[in-house]
Scaffold this motif. Structure first.
Motif: not given
Length: 141
Positions: A4-14
């Protein structure tokens, strides 16, 4: 054993609702073909995703995510092996905390934090708690 792998990220646009629906539909198709399961949580331009399944499929999928121009600031929060899947019933379960704040319980704000690569064990514990809360809420629905 299941990787398993969990990651966080942010969208580059709305992202609009149809953008997220497209991401979810593609993930579900690809994951089913690779024997992957997991969950995708979203709030205010931030994602938390957990992938679980055969190690190479998890690695390959995470690599594709890293190449996806819709993500930035990708930080791994959890990684390991487990005796069984947590999200085995879902090719990709989905929760949108902007629409349904109850999906994540008291952990919804966790989704919008900015993570540094040198996260600590408290972050991993909070991430697990958020995912377990989401899973319990899915099972009750």
């Amino acid at each position: 054993m299941i990787s398993y792998l969990a990651y966080a990220s942010s969208a580059t646009r709305e992202l609009r609702a149809d953008d997220i629906a497209d991401i979810l539909a593609r993930s579900q198709r690809k994951n089913a073909a690779q024997d992957l399961t997991g969950a995708l949580l979203y709030k205010g331009g931030s994602f938390l995703q957990v992938l679980e399944g055969p190690q190479q499929a998890v690695v390959d999928t995470f690599h594709r995510v890293g190449m996806d121009a819709r993500h930035r600031g990708i930080v791994v929060l959890l990684r390991g092996v487990a005796p069984e899947r947590e999200f085995g019933d879902w090719s990709m379960a989905y929760g949108d905390a902007d629409i349904d704040g109850t999906c994540c319980g008291d952990y919804a704000d966790f989704l919008t934090r900015r993570w540094a690569p040198d996260r600590d064990d408290a972050v991993a514990t909070a991430c697990r708690s958020l995912l377990w809360t989401f899973k319990r809420n899915l099972e009750r629905a």
